[in-house]
Each structure stands twice: as structure tokens, then as C-alpha cells.
Scaffold this motif. Structure first.
Motif, PDB file in Angstrom:
ATOM      1  N   MET A   1      28.449   9.604 -12.935  1.00  0.00           N
ATOM      2  CA  MET A   1      28.000  10.746 -11.888  1.00  0.00           C
ATOM      3  C   MET A   1      27.317  10.238 -10.683  1.00  0.00           C
ATOM      4  O   MET A   1      27.344  10.630 -10.023  1.00  0.00           O
ATOM      5  N   ILE A   2      26.511   9.817 -11.781  1.00  0.00           N
ATOM      6  CA  ILE A   2      24.960   8.978 -10.753  1.00  0.00           C
ATOM      7  C   ILE A   2      24.712   7.244 -11.203  1.00  0.00           C
ATOM      8  O   ILE A   2      25.178   6.822 -12.269  1.00  0.00           O
ATOM      9  N   LYS A   3      24.463   7.154 -10.247  1.00  0.00           N
ATOM     10  CA  LYS A   3      24.278   5.547 -10.492  1.00  0.00           C
ATOM     11  C   LYS A   3      22.945   5.650  -9.615  1.00  0.00           C
ATOM     12  O   LYS A   3      23.383   5.916  -8.138  1.00  0.00           O
ATOM     13  N   LEU A   4      21.601   5.007  -9.366  1.00  0.00           N
ATOM     14  CA  LEU A   4      20.755   4.681  -8.544  1.00  0.00           C
ATOM     15  C   LEU A   4      20.734   3.240  -9.191  1.00  0.00           C
ATOM     16  O   LEU A   4      20.514   2.479  -9.896  1.00  0.00           O
ATOM     17  N   GLU A   5      20.629   2.615  -8.198  1.00  0.00           N
ATOM     18  CA  GLU A   5      20.328   1.301  -8.382  1.00  0.00           C
ATOM     19  C   GLU A   5      19.480   0.019  -7.089  1.00  0.00           C
ATOM     20  O   GLU A   5      18.291   0.884  -6.035  1.00  0.00           O
ATOM     21  N   ASN A   6      18.270  -0.203  -7.286  1.00  0.00           N
ATOM     22  CA  ASN A   6      17.015  -0.486  -7.150  1.00  0.00           C
ATOM     23  C   ASN A   6      16.060   0.551  -6.754  1.00  0.00           C
ATOM     24  O   ASN A   6      15.828   0.007  -5.331  1.00  0.00           O
ATOM     25  N   ILE A   7      15.765   1.555  -7.141  1.00  0.00           N
ATOM     26  CA  ILE A   7      15.299   2.462  -6.472  1.00  0.00           C
ATOM     27  C   ILE A   7      13.463   2.359  -6.411  1.00  0.00           C
ATOM     28  O   ILE A   7      12.659   1.613  -7.740  1.00  0.00           O
ATOM     29  N   PHE A   8      12.996   2.334  -5.471  1.00  0.00           N
ATOM     30  CA  PHE A   8      11.401   2.020  -4.751  1.00  0.00           C
ATOM     31  C   PHE A   8      10.617   3.094  -4.089  1.00  0.00           C
ATOM     32  O   PHE A   8      11.152   3.541  -3.296  1.00  0.00           O
ATOM     33  N   LYS A   9       9.647   4.124  -4.813  1.00  0.00           N
ATOM     34  CA  LYS A   9       9.335   4.440  -3.824  1.00  0.00           C
ATOM     35  C   LYS A   9       7.378   4.377  -3.893  1.00  0.00           C
ATOM     36  O   LYS A   9       6.885   4.232  -5.119  1.00  0.00           O
ATOM     37  N   TRP A  10       7.075   4.405  -2.621  1.00  0.00           N
ATOM     38  CA  TRP A  10       6.250   4.044  -3.436  1.00  0.00           C
ATOM     39  C   TRP A  10       4.954   5.122  -1.606  1.00  0.00           C
ATOM     40  O   TRP A  10       5.549   5.176  -0.644  1.00  0.00           O
ATOM     41  N   TYR A  11       2.937   4.797  -1.612  1.00  0.00           N
ATOM     42  CA  TYR A  11       2.927   5.289  -1.373  1.00  0.00           C
ATOM     43  C   TYR A  11       1.587   4.815  -0.340  1.00  0.00           C
ATOM     44  O   TYR A  11       0.917   3.432  -1.142  1.00  0.00           O
ATOM     45  N   GLN A  12       1.095   4.833   0.953  1.00  0.00           N
ATOM     46  CA  GLN A  12       0.388   3.955   1.392  1.00  0.00           C
ATOM     47  C   GLN A  12      -1.012   4.424   1.312  1.00  0.00           C
ATOM     48  O   GLN A  12      -1.074   5.404   1.402  1.00  0.00           O
ATOM     49  N   VAL A  13      -1.733   3.396   0.376  1.00  0.00           N
ATOM     50  CA  VAL A  13      -3.399   4.032   0.138  1.00  0.00           C
ATOM     51  C   VAL A  13      -4.336   2.482   0.227  1.00  0.00           C
ATOM     52  O   VAL A  13      -3.997   1.636  -0.128  1.00  0.00           O
ATOM     53  N   GLY A  14      -4.746   3.096   2.025  1.00  0.00           N
ATOM     54  CA  GLY A  14      -5.863   2.081   1.825  1.00  0.00           C
ATOM     55  C   GLY A  14      -5.382   0.721   2.742  1.00  0.00           C
ATOM     56  O   GLY A  14      -5.701  -0.456   2.775  1.00  0.00           O
ATOM     57  N   GLY A  15      -3.704   1.086   3.041  1.00  0.00           N
ATOM     58  CA  GLY A  15      -3.006   0.211   3.162  1.00  0.00           C
ATOM     59  C   GLY A  15      -2.166  -0.533   2.475  1.00  0.00           C
ATOM     60  O   GLY A  15      -1.691  -1.952   3.252  1.00  0.00           O
ATOM     61  N   LEU A  16      -2.388  -0.344   1.646  1.00  0.00           N
ATOM     62  CA  LEU A  16      -1.456  -1.233   0.261  1.00  0.00           C
ATOM     63  C   LEU A  16      -0.874  -0.247  -0.156  1.00  0.00           C
ATOM     64  O   LEU A  16      -1.080   1.148  -0.575  1.00  0.00           O
ATOM     65  N   PRO A  17       0.231  -0.219  -0.829  1.00  0.00           N
ATOM     66  CA  PRO A  17       1.726   0.368  -1.706  1.00  0.00           C
ATOM     67  C   PRO A  17       1.233   1.020  -2.900  1.00  0.00           C
ATOM     68  O   PRO A  17       0.874  -0.291  -3.510  1.00  0.00           O
ATOM     69  N   SER A  18       1.505   2.611  -2.989  1.00  0.00           N
ATOM     70  CA  SER A  18       0.433   2.533  -4.131  1.00  0.00           C
ATOM     71  C   SER A  18       1.946   2.424  -5.233  1.00  0.00           C
ATOM     72  O   SER A  18       2.885   4.241  -4.836  1.00  0.00           O
ATOM     73  N   PHE A  19       2.585   1.532  -5.933  1.00  0.00           N
ATOM     74  CA  PHE A  19       4.183   2.471  -6.184  1.00  0.00           C
ATOM     75  C   PHE A  19       4.214   3.511  -7.671  1.00  0.00           C
ATOM     76  O   PHE A  19       3.309   4.226  -8.333  1.00  0.00           O
ATOM     77  N   VAL A  20       5.428   4.838  -7.143  1.00  0.00           N
ATOM     78  CA  VAL A  20       4.960   5.959  -7.892  1.00  0.00           C
ATOM     79  C   VAL A  20       6.554   5.163  -8.595  1.00  0.00           C
ATOM     80  O   VAL A  20       6.672   5.703 -10.111  1.00  0.00           O
ATOM     81  N   LEU A  21       7.289   4.853  -7.926  1.00  0.00           N
ATOM     82  CA  LEU A  21       9.138   4.040  -8.925  1.00  0.00           C
ATOM     83  C   LEU A  21       8.732   2.812  -8.053  1.00  0.00           C
ATOM     84  O   LEU A  21       8.878   1.767  -7.236  1.00  0.00           O
ATOM     85  N   LYS A  22       9.296   2.023  -9.659  1.00  0.00           N
ATOM     86  CA  LYS A  22       9.239   0.460  -8.901  1.00  0.00           C
ATOM     87  C   LYS A  22      11.068  -0.139  -9.784  1.00  0.00           C
ATOM     88  O   LYS A  22      11.084  -0.090 -11.321  1.00  0.00           O
ATOM     89  N   ASP A  23      11.533  -0.435  -8.855  1.00  0.00           N
ATOM     90  CA  ASP A  23      13.284  -1.511  -9.258  1.00  0.00           C
ATOM     91  C   ASP A  23      13.673  -0.666 -10.495  1.00  0.00           C
ATOM     92  O   ASP A  23      14.227  -1.016 -11.367  1.00  0.00           O
ATOM     93  N   ILE A  24      14.307   0.825  -9.876  1.00  0.00           N
ATOM     94  CA  ILE A  24      14.932   1.660 -10.937  1.00  0.00           C
ATOM     95  C   ILE A  24      16.760   1.352 -11.097  1.00  0.00           C
ATOM     96  O   ILE A  24      16.876   1.648  -9.832  1.00  0.00           O
ATOM     97  N   ASN A  25      16.931   1.131 -11.764  1.00  0.00           N
ATOM     98  CA  ASN A  25      18.382   0.931 -12.015  1.00  0.00           C
ATOM     99  C   ASN A  25      18.710   2.111 -13.461  1.00  0.00           C
ATOM    100  O   ASN A  25      18.439   1.768 -14.450  1.00  0.00           O
TER     101      ASN A  25
END
Length: 223
Positions: A1-25
Motif C-alpha cells: 500500500m505504502i512504500k517510502l524510499e530514502n525520504i529526507f526532509k530538511w530546512y535551511q537554518v543559517g545556510g545549513l540544513p536542519s534535518f527533520v526526516l533522515k533516510d526514512i525507508n
């Protein structure tokens, strides 16, 4: 039904990525009941929003019912959500200008049901959850627990195949919370796939599988 592969989510904070989701499978079968746990800020609600097509990651693939979600146009994605999903929001998301009755009826309007069919469904739900007396009230006239209950009823109105629930019992008293979890168990037995985010160990145990998040990544998954 659901397949998530290598899901990354980030926001830029001070020019650097701040990760909310990291490599979700993650793979979720039809008929599953998943509990997602983790401390505040671990990415639980964001993961649920990605699954519910309310948020899009920066990287990764998401297949739902065989469809490549991120390749779909907005209209098709919305249609997919309305056809399969019900969403219980932690902060209710009721429409202030609509009564309890109208809030519950709203998702049914997108189903192209007749007025008579919608009326029958809403009446049945109002009766089932003992909120007939509240049907003409507006959200501002309800307590937090009552708003939560209306949000749950609205999510169930379309008989979804997949129910997404973000802290579904957070504002309910213990008796109401138990009743909702028992209802989820019954719906799951009937074939509804359920994914809930919860802080409660007790509620998590209703699931067939518990997924633990920490700092945006899955640290362990147990059945």
C-alpha cells in the motif's frame, strides 16, 4: 500500500540544513496498524504529513497504491487522498464558520454523494458518538475534547481505507481515549489500515507494529 524510499526532509537554518526526516525507508501493507513513537521534535508529525500528502520531502520516493505520489499533478494527488485517506489532526483543523454537522459533512461533499446520502451518514455518526446535541454548535462553542471528537468523526465519515491519526486521543479523557482506541482496533479488523502518532505507550500497544523515531530517523521497529 505504502512504500517510502530514502525520504529526507530538511530546512535551511543559517545556510545549513536542519534535518527533520533522515533516510526514512518504510513499507506498510494494507490492513496494517502502525504506531509511530518518539520524543518531541523527532519527526513523527512530519512523517505522517508526508504519508498524508500534506507535506513533500526534499529527497526520496513515495509510492501509494502503486502510484508515484511526487510525480502526480496536484489535482490527481488530491483525488487520491480523498479516495483513500482520513486524517485526524492533533490541532483539530475544524472550520470555524461551519457547525459540527457541516464540518462532518464537508469531506462527503467531495465524494459526489446525494444530499440524502450525506444526511444519513452524518446522522448515523452523530448518533454513534453521542454528539447529536452538539450538531448545531460551532467549534468555538466546544471544549478541546469535543473538538477532537468531531475531528475524529469527520475523518471517519468517508469510510477511509487508510486512517492517519496524529495524537488522536491527546485531548480526550481516559474513557473517551480508550473508546477511540477500541474503535480503531475494530476498524482495523474490518480492513482499515491505521497509522497513528502517539506519545502513549498504552495506545501504541494497540498497533501491530511500533516504529520509533529519533532525530528524524527510524531507530527501531518492533512488532
Amino acid at each position: 500500500m505504502i512504500k517510502l524510499e530514502n525520504i529526507f526532509k530538511w530546512y535551511q537554518v543559517g545556510g545549513l540544513p536542519s534535518f527533520v526526516l533522515k533516510d526514512i525507508n518504510l513499507e506498510i501493507e494494507e490492513g496494517d496498524f502502525i504506531s509511530i513513537m518518539g520524543p518531541s521534535g523527532s519527526g513523527k508529525s512530519t512523517l505522517l504529513n508526508v504519508i498524508g500528502m500534506l507535506d513533500e520531502p526534499n529527497e526520496g520516493k513515495y509510492h501509494f497504491m502503486g502510484e508515484d505520489v511526487f510525480a502526480l499533478k496536484h489535482k490527481k494527488r488530491t483525488a487520491l487522498f480523498q479516495s483513500y485517506m482520513g486524517y485526524i489532526f492533533q490541532s483539530y483543523h475544524l472550520i470555524d464558520e461551519l457547525t459540527v454537522y457541516e464540518n462532518i459533512e464537508t469531506p462527503l461533499i467531495y465524494k459526489n454523494l446525494s444530499g440524502k446520502e450525506r444526511k444519513a451518514i452524518v446522522a448515523d455518526l452523530l448518533d454513534k458518538f453521542n454528539i447529536v446535541g452538539k450538531k448545531d454548535l460551532f467549534p468555538a462553542q466546544l471544549s478541546g475534547g469535543q473538538q477532537q471528537l468531531v475531528g475524529i468523526v469527520r475523518a471517519l465519515a468517508t469510510s477511509p481505507k487508510l486512517l492517519l491519526a496524529d495524537e488522536p486521543t491527546g485531548n480526550l479523557n481516559s474513557k473517551q481515549g480508550e473508546e477511540i482506541m477500541e474503535l480503531f482496533t475494530e476498524l482495523n479488523k474490518q480492513g482499515v489500515t491505521i497509522i497513528q502518532v502517539t506519545h502513549s505507550e498504552k495506545n501504541a500497544e494497540y498497533g501491530k507494529r511500533i516504529i520509533n523515531l529519533l532525530d528524524g530517523g527510524i531507530v527501531k521497529s518492533r512488532s
